[in-house]
Design a protein around this motif. Structure first.
Motif, PDB file in Angstrom:
ATOM      1  N   GLU A 298       0.826  -1.201   0.000  1.00 42.52           N
ATOM      2  CA  GLU A 298       0.000   0.000   0.000  1.00 42.52           C
ATOM      3  C   GLU A 298       0.861   1.251   0.000  1.00 42.52           C
ATOM      4  OE1 GLU A 298      -3.437   2.345  -0.022  1.00 42.52           O
ATOM      5  OE2 GLU A 298      -3.129   0.208  -0.426  1.00 42.52           O
ATOM      6  N   ALA A 299       1.969   1.199   0.763  1.00 46.79           N
ATOM      7  CA  ALA A 299       2.878   2.349   0.807  1.00 46.79           C
ATOM      8  C   ALA A 299       3.518   2.578  -0.557  1.00 46.79           C
ATOM      9  CB  ALA A 299       3.950   2.124   1.872  1.00 46.79           C
ATOM     10  N   GLU A 300       3.912   1.475  -1.216  1.00 46.30           N
ATOM     11  CA  GLU A 300       4.504   1.600  -2.553  1.00 46.30           C
ATOM     12  C   GLU A 300       3.487   2.142  -3.542  1.00 46.30           C
ATOM     13  OE1 GLU A 300       7.843  -1.976  -2.433  1.00 46.30           O
ATOM     14  OE2 GLU A 300       5.836  -2.383  -3.210  1.00 46.30           O
ATOM     15  N   LYS A 301       2.229   1.721  -3.406  1.00 44.20           N
ATOM     16  CA  LYS A 301       1.171   2.220  -4.270  1.00 44.20           C
ATOM     17  C   LYS A 301       0.976   3.718  -4.070  1.00 44.20           C
ATOM     18  CE  LYS A 301      -3.770   1.567  -5.242  1.00 44.20           C
ATOM     19  NZ  LYS A 301      -4.995   0.821  -4.852  1.00 44.20           N
ATOM     20  N   LYS A 302       0.960   4.129  -2.796  1.00 43.58           N
ATOM     21  CA  LYS A 302       0.808   5.559  -2.510  1.00 43.58           C
ATOM     22  C   LYS A 302       2.027   6.339  -2.975  1.00 43.58           C
ATOM     23  CE  LYS A 302      -2.455   5.224   1.338  1.00 43.58           C
ATOM     24  NZ  LYS A 302      -2.745   5.609   2.739  1.00 43.58           N
ATOM     25  N   LEU A 303       3.217   5.722  -2.827  1.00 41.50           N
ATOM     26  CA  LEU A 303       4.431   6.385  -3.278  1.00 41.50           C
ATOM     27  C   LEU A 303       4.395   6.599  -4.785  1.00 41.50           C
ATOM     28  CD1 LEU A 303       7.263   7.481  -2.849  1.00 41.50           C
ATOM     29  CD2 LEU A 303       8.127   5.139  -2.978  1.00 41.50           C
ATOM     30  N   ARG A 304       3.951   5.574  -5.520  1.00 36.17           N
ATOM     31  CA  ARG A 304       3.850   5.720  -6.979  1.00 36.17           C
ATOM     32  C   ARG A 304       2.883   6.844  -7.339  1.00 36.17           C
ATOM     33  NH1 ARG A 304       4.209   0.002  -6.793  1.00 36.17           N
ATOM     34  NH2 ARG A 304       1.945  -0.207  -6.835  1.00 36.17           N
ATOM     35  N   ALA A 305       1.794   6.942  -6.567  1.00 30.55           N
ATOM     36  CA  ALA A 305       0.827   8.009  -6.826  1.00 30.55           C
ATOM     37  C   ALA A 305       1.448   9.376  -6.544  1.00 30.55           C
ATOM     38  CB  ALA A 305      -0.421   7.800  -5.968  1.00 30.55           C
ATOM     39  N   VAL A 306       2.234   9.446  -5.442  1.00 24.58           N
ATOM     40  CA  VAL A 306       2.898  10.711  -5.100  1.00 24.58           C
ATOM     41  C   VAL A 306       3.925  11.073  -6.165  1.00 24.58           C
ATOM     42  CG1 VAL A 306       4.426  11.842  -3.438  1.00 24.58           C
ATOM     43  CG2 VAL A 306       2.502  10.481  -2.630  1.00 24.58           C
ATOM     44  N   GLU A 307       4.698  10.058  -6.609  1.00 22.19           N
ATOM     45  CA  GLU A 307       5.700  10.309  -7.650  1.00 22.19           C
ATOM     46  C   GLU A 307       5.038  10.736  -8.958  1.00 22.19           C
ATOM     47  OE1 GLU A 307       9.322   7.309  -6.366  1.00 22.19           O
ATOM     48  OE2 GLU A 307       7.747   6.571  -7.686  1.00 22.19           O
ATOM     49  N   LYS A 308       3.917  10.102  -9.280  1.00 20.10           N
ATOM     50  CA  LYS A 308       3.198  10.464 -10.495  1.00 20.10           C
ATOM     51  C   LYS A 308       2.689  11.900 -10.414  1.00 20.10           C
ATOM     52  CE  LYS A 308      -0.519   8.849 -13.542  1.00 20.10           C
ATOM     53  NZ  LYS A 308      -1.586   7.827 -13.731  1.00 20.10           N
ATOM     54  N   GLU A 309       2.182  12.272  -9.229  1.00 24.29           N
ATOM     55  CA  GLU A 309       1.715  13.643  -9.038  1.00 24.29           C
ATOM     56  C   GLU A 309       2.889  14.611  -9.105  1.00 24.29           C
ATOM     57  OE1 GLU A 309      -0.923  16.860  -8.155  1.00 24.29           O
ATOM     58  OE2 GLU A 309      -1.084  14.893  -9.100  1.00 24.29           O
ATOM     59  N   LYS A 310       4.045  14.196  -8.545  1.00 24.77           N
ATOM     60  CA  LYS A 310       5.247  15.035  -8.616  1.00 24.77           C
ATOM     61  C   LYS A 310       5.653  15.270 -10.063  1.00 24.77           C
ATOM     62  CE  LYS A 310      10.099  15.080  -7.104  1.00 24.77           C
ATOM     63  NZ  LYS A 310      10.732  14.849  -8.426  1.00 24.77           N
ATOM     64  N   GLU A 311       5.640  14.201 -10.880  1.00 24.99           N
ATOM     65  CA  GLU A 311       5.982  14.329 -12.291  1.00 24.99           C
ATOM     66  C   GLU A 311       4.989  15.235 -13.016  1.00 24.99           C
ATOM     67  OE1 GLU A 311       6.133  10.397 -13.836  1.00 24.99           O
ATOM     68  OE2 GLU A 311       7.942   9.827 -12.713  1.00 24.99           O
ATOM     69  N   ARG A 312       3.712  15.077 -12.672  1.00 23.86           N
ATOM     70  CA  ARG A 312       2.689  15.922 -13.312  1.00 23.86           C
ATOM     71  C   ARG A 312       2.917  17.389 -12.975  1.00 23.86           C
ATOM     72  NH1 ARG A 312      -1.719  18.704 -12.525  1.00 23.86           N
ATOM     73  NH2 ARG A 312      -1.594  18.460 -10.258  1.00 23.86           N
ATOM     74  N   LEU A 313       3.213  17.647 -11.690  1.00 25.01           N
ATOM     75  CA  LEU A 313       3.445  19.029 -11.269  1.00 25.01           C
ATOM     76  C   LEU A 313       4.697  19.610 -11.921  1.00 25.01           C
ATOM     77  CD1 LEU A 313       2.551  18.725  -7.473  1.00 25.01           C
ATOM     78  CD2 LEU A 313       1.213  19.880  -9.248  1.00 25.01           C
ATOM     79  N   GLU A 314       5.748  18.768 -12.032  1.00 25.66           N
ATOM     80  CA  GLU A 314       6.973  19.238 -12.676  1.00 25.66           C
ATOM     81  C   GLU A 314       6.729  19.570 -14.140  1.00 25.66           C
ATOM     82  OE1 GLU A 314       9.686  16.088 -11.904  1.00 25.66           O
ATOM     83  OE2 GLU A 314      10.359  16.911  -9.976  1.00 25.66           O
ATOM     84  N   LYS A 315       5.962  18.699 -14.831  1.00 20.26           N
ATOM     85  CA  LYS A 315       5.634  18.956 -16.235  1.00 20.26           C
ATOM     86  C   LYS A 315       4.795  20.227 -16.369  1.00 20.26           C
ATOM     87  CE  LYS A 315       5.814  14.141 -17.829  1.00 20.26           C
ATOM     88  NZ  LYS A 315       5.021  13.013 -18.386  1.00 20.26           N
ATOM     89  N   GLU A 316       3.849  20.385 -15.446  1.00 14.25           N
ATOM     90  CA  GLU A 316       2.996  21.575 -15.497  1.00 14.25           C
ATOM     91  C   GLU A 316       3.818  22.836 -15.240  1.00 14.25           C
ATOM     92  OE1 GLU A 316      -0.958  23.418 -13.287  1.00 14.25           O
ATOM     93  OE2 GLU A 316      -0.541  21.283 -13.193  1.00 14.25           O
TER      94      GLU A 316
END
Length: 242
Positions: A160-178
């Motif tokens: 579950e932590a890895e799943k949440k981490l992937r979601a956080v990393e994905k959001e981080k990538e989205r924010l960086e792209k934005e």
């Protein structure tokens, strides 16, 4: 390093969010109501939803002790069904066939209580006094399950932590792209603004030049009209003489 640090933060959040209980994974004696009577049982509380723990408990008992539970009914647990394995071989408990029962209930959203009890038949249930050996074997069985359930809970929490981490990393990538897009867009807008400012300055110079030319043109136009009118007047005068 960032990924490990982020995973640790998520794991800490999961552990801190879990309800604290000194009895978690600690097997203790208790009792359950079965066939309108109180029966001695062994109980343990583990992490997880009741439906998930129930499935894992059945699979674990089947895989480790070849005990195949079936659903039954047990009073005192509302709509929950007791798990029943009648006259089944369980060498870890006794050389005789035994009846085993299990119940899975949820005292809290993320905590599940598993109760295990049994006997030789409907009239002889295992208890710490009359059937101490079998009762102790039940305790060992449930404690082994608790240990396995703890490992599974930790693995599930890591998943579950890895799943949440992937979601956080994905959001981080989205924010960086934005942010990158916004920077590029802002730079383009600023360049366009400078271009427009330059164009406006050129337009102002041209407008001033055009205004001067327009004033000069107005004078020339008025002069041309006067000359034309004088020539018309002379022509009219000649026409009258003739």
């Amino acid at each position: 390093m960032y990924r490990i640090y982020s995973l640790l933060l998520v794991l800490m959040g999961l552990f801190l969010a879990a309800p604290a209980s000194a009895q978690l994974y600690d097997v203790r004696p208790g009792d359950v109501n079965y066939n309108k009577k109180s029966r001695p049982a062994l109980k343990v509380q583990v992490d997880g939803k009741a439906s998930d723990v129930r499935d894992y408990f059945q699979d674990w008992m089947k895989g480790n002790y070849n005990v195949r539970f079936k659903n039954g009914s047990m009073l005192g647990f509302g709509k929950s069904d007791v798990l029943v394995a009648r006259q089944t071989p369980a060498s870890a408990i006794s050389g005789k066939l035994v009846d085993l029962y299990g119940s899975v209930v949820a005292p809290a959203d993320s905590v599940t209580e598993v109760a295990l009890f049994g006997g030789f038949d409907d009239n002889t249930f295992f208890d710490p006094d009359k059937t101490a050996t079998e009762y102790k074997a039940l305790r060992t069985m449930l404690q082994n399950f608790a240990s396995a359930a703890r490992v599974k809970a930790y693995r599930d929490q890591i998943t579950e932590a890895e799943k949440k981490l992937r979601a956080v990393e994905k959001e981080k990538e989205r924010l960086e792209k934005e942010q990158a897009y916004l920077r590029t867009n802002t730079e383009a807008n600023l360049a366009r603004i400078e271009e427009l400012k330059k164009k406006n300055a050129e337009n102002l110079v041209q407008s001033r030049a055009d205004s001067a030319s327009q004033a000069k043109n107005s004078l020339l136009l008025e002069d041309s009209r006067l000359r034309l009118q004088r020539r018309r007047d002379r022509l009219s005068a000649l026409d009258r003489k003739n």
